[in-house]
Design a protein around this motif. Sequence first.
Motif, PDB file in Angstrom:
ATOM      1  N   GLU A 216      -3.063   4.828   1.454  1.00 39.01           N
ATOM      2  CA  GLU A 216      -3.323   4.750   2.884  1.00 39.01           C
ATOM      3  C   GLU A 216      -4.316   5.811   3.346  1.00 39.01           C
ATOM      4  N   TRP A 217      -4.265   7.007   2.731  1.00 37.31           N
ATOM      5  CA  TRP A 217      -5.122   8.100   3.158  1.00 37.31           C
ATOM      6  C   TRP A 217      -6.304   8.339   2.232  1.00 37.31           C
ATOM      7  N   GLN A 218      -6.340   7.660   1.107  1.00 40.60           N
ATOM      8  CA  GLN A 218      -7.404   7.881   0.127  1.00 40.60           C
ATOM      9  C   GLN A 218      -8.777   7.630   0.747  1.00 40.60           C
ATOM     10  N   GLY A 219      -9.639   8.652   0.711  1.00 41.06           N
ATOM     11  CA  GLY A 219     -10.999   8.506   1.217  1.00 41.06           C
ATOM     12  C   GLY A 219     -11.141   8.591   2.718  1.00 41.06           C
ATOM     13  N   LYS A 220     -10.035   8.711   3.441  1.00 39.28           N
ATOM     14  CA  LYS A 220     -10.125   8.864   4.895  1.00 39.28           C
ATOM     15  C   LYS A 220     -10.577  10.290   5.224  1.00 39.28           C
ATOM     16  N   VAL A 221     -10.997  10.488   6.453  1.00 41.83           N
ATOM     17  CA  VAL A 221     -11.498  11.791   6.878  1.00 41.83           C
ATOM     18  C   VAL A 221     -10.716  12.259   8.100  1.00 41.83           C
ATOM     19  N   ALA A 222     -10.210  13.469   8.014  1.00 42.33           N
ATOM     20  CA  ALA A 222      -9.435  14.050   9.106  1.00 42.33           C
ATOM     21  C   ALA A 222     -10.015  15.390   9.529  1.00 42.33           C
ATOM     22  N   ILE A 223      -9.952  15.655  10.815  1.00 45.41           N
ATOM     23  CA  ILE A 223     -10.285  16.956  11.381  1.00 45.41           C
ATOM     24  C   ILE A 223      -8.995  17.594  11.851  1.00 45.41           C
ATOM     25  N   VAL A 224      -8.756  18.837  11.445  1.00 45.84           N
ATOM     26  CA  VAL A 224      -7.562  19.568  11.887  1.00 45.84           C
ATOM     27  C   VAL A 224      -8.018  20.900  12.462  1.00 45.84           C
ATOM     28  N   THR A 225      -7.944  21.043  13.774  1.00 47.59           N
ATOM     29  CA  THR A 225      -8.313  22.328  14.362  1.00 47.59           C
ATOM     30  C   THR A 225      -7.160  23.310  14.194  1.00 47.59           C
TER      31      THR A 225
ATOM     32  N   MET B 218       0.843  -1.190   0.000  1.00 48.38           N
ATOM     33  CA  MET B 218       0.000   0.000   0.000  1.00 48.38           C
ATOM     34  C   MET B 218       0.883   1.245   0.000  1.00 48.38           C
ATOM     35  N   THR B 219       0.637   2.150  -0.941  1.00 47.74           N
ATOM     36  CA  THR B 219       1.387   3.397  -0.949  1.00 47.74           C
ATOM     37  C   THR B 219       0.796   4.350   0.080  1.00 47.74           C
ATOM     38  N   LYS B 220       1.549   5.395   0.412  1.00 47.70           N
ATOM     39  CA  LYS B 220       1.068   6.364   1.388  1.00 47.70           C
ATOM     40  C   LYS B 220      -0.202   7.039   0.896  1.00 47.70           C
ATOM     41  N   LYS B 221      -0.293   7.272  -0.426  1.00 43.30           N
ATOM     42  CA  LYS B 221      -1.500   7.901  -0.965  1.00 43.30           C
ATOM     43  C   LYS B 221      -2.697   6.978  -0.809  1.00 43.30           C
TER      44      LYS B 221
ATOM     45  N   ALA C   6      -4.790  16.329   2.315  1.00 44.17           N
ATOM     46  CA  ALA C   6      -5.619  16.477   1.117  1.00 44.17           C
ATOM     47  C   ALA C   6      -4.866  16.007  -0.121  1.00 44.17           C
ATOM     48  N   ASP C   7      -3.580  16.317  -0.197  1.00 45.04           N
ATOM     49  CA  ASP C   7      -2.778  15.883  -1.336  1.00 45.04           C
ATOM     50  C   ASP C   7      -2.689  14.359  -1.420  1.00 45.04           C
ATOM     51  N   LEU C   8      -2.801  13.708  -0.266  1.00 49.21           N
ATOM     52  CA  LEU C   8      -2.735  12.244  -0.220  1.00 49.21           C
ATOM     53  C   LEU C   8      -4.108  11.592  -0.388  1.00 49.21           C
ATOM     54  N   GLY C   9      -5.132  12.399  -0.641  1.00 43.72           N
ATOM     55  CA  GLY C   9      -6.451  11.842  -0.935  1.00 43.72           C
ATOM     56  C   GLY C   9      -7.435  11.853   0.202  1.00 43.72           C
ATOM     57  N   ALA C  10      -7.042  12.385   1.362  1.00 45.28           N
ATOM     58  CA  ALA C  10      -7.964  12.449   2.487  1.00 45.28           C
ATOM     59  C   ALA C  10      -8.914  13.634   2.337  1.00 45.28           C
ATOM     60  N   ASN C  11     -10.081  13.510   2.923  1.00 51.25           N
ATOM     61  CA  ASN C  11     -11.001  14.625   3.056  1.00 51.25           C
ATOM     62  C   ASN C  11     -10.738  15.275   4.411  1.00 51.25           C
ATOM     63  N   VAL C  12     -10.589  16.598   4.428  1.00 52.86           N
ATOM     64  CA  VAL C  12     -10.138  17.286   5.630  1.00 52.86           C
ATOM     65  C   VAL C  12     -11.080  18.423   5.988  1.00 52.86           C
ATOM     66  N   LEU C  13     -11.500  18.441   7.250  1.00 52.52           N
ATOM     67  CA  LEU C  13     -12.258  19.567   7.786  1.00 52.52           C
ATOM     68  C   LEU C  13     -11.319  20.373   8.663  1.00 52.52           C
ATOM     69  N   ILE C  14     -11.132  21.643   8.314  1.00 48.32           N
ATOM     70  CA  ILE C  14     -10.296  22.518   9.130  1.00 48.32           C
ATOM     71  C   ILE C  14     -11.166  23.530   9.853  1.00 48.32           C
ATOM     72  N   THR C  15     -10.728  23.930  11.028  1.00 45.89           N
ATOM     73  CA  THR C  15     -11.433  24.951  11.788  1.00 45.89           C
ATOM     74  C   THR C  15     -10.497  26.117  12.062  1.00 45.89           C
ATOM     75  N   GLY C  16     -11.100  27.260  12.337  1.00 40.32           N
ATOM     76  CA  GLY C  16     -10.340  28.460  12.661  1.00 40.32           C
ATOM     77  C   GLY C  16     -11.306  29.607  12.866  1.00 40.32           C
ATOM     78  N   ARG C  17     -10.794  30.723  13.358  1.00 35.58           N
ATOM     79  CA  ARG C  17     -11.663  31.857  13.650  1.00 35.58           C
ATOM     80  C   ARG C  17     -11.787  32.835  12.491  1.00 35.58           C
TER      81      ARG C  17
END
Length: 254
Positions: A6-15, A1-4, A30-41
Amino acid sequence: MTKKDEWQGKVAIVTGGSSGIGQATASALADLGANVLITGRNADNLSDVAALSDNIETLQMDSANAKSGEQIVDAAMSRWGRIDLVVNNSGAGQPAPIDAYDADIIANTSAVNITAPSVLVKAARAALSEQSGSIVNIGTAVSRNAAPMLSHYGATKAALEHLTQSWAIELAEEGIRVNAIAPGPVKTGALTGMMGLSEEMAEQIEAQETAQVPLGRRGGTADIVPWILRLGSPENEWMTGQILTIDGGWSLRA
């Protein structure tokens, strides 16, 4: 399994994903294929990061909000239906001598650095358990030594490290791994942003810290992000409760 893969279709939260380590982590995932929700003010900063990839979604949120955990998890689950990784990256802290201590500032620092990760872990627990997911908390190498002027920042991040190890035990039976990274002096803009210092003061502190780093330079996000991905990766399925200091040897001499 390549690193890409490994993350394809996964979901991450980054505050705190609108700048610095958080932004770099979100972009890498995101570059590795994950879906990412970021938060900030800051809505504009969030939009700028979201423009970097179709895989990045945003939620304008102050981590000091007691309901932040539930709202962040609800946003991720309604969009993608799963959560594989939570990166507790938001941080707060303002330099102050003892005579300038302010109860509201101390309370906000505690809310962002201790309460916010706690309520997010609580809210995300069920979803993470379904995926045998991972939590990566971002601490600081400042907590390795005494921290005059930054005592509450260092103390609350030290508390986050204690939480990391406690959560690692509590969540192990559910297959959720919990680790932390303690970065040293990293060029992220935090001195003029989170800590509210002037450009001149920030430059002075940066020069002082750089001189203290045995490896001869301040860190960059590229020094930190790969370790966040490694700790968050299911490839490291037998690693939990660890705090990894990445600081060029700075805390050994501070």
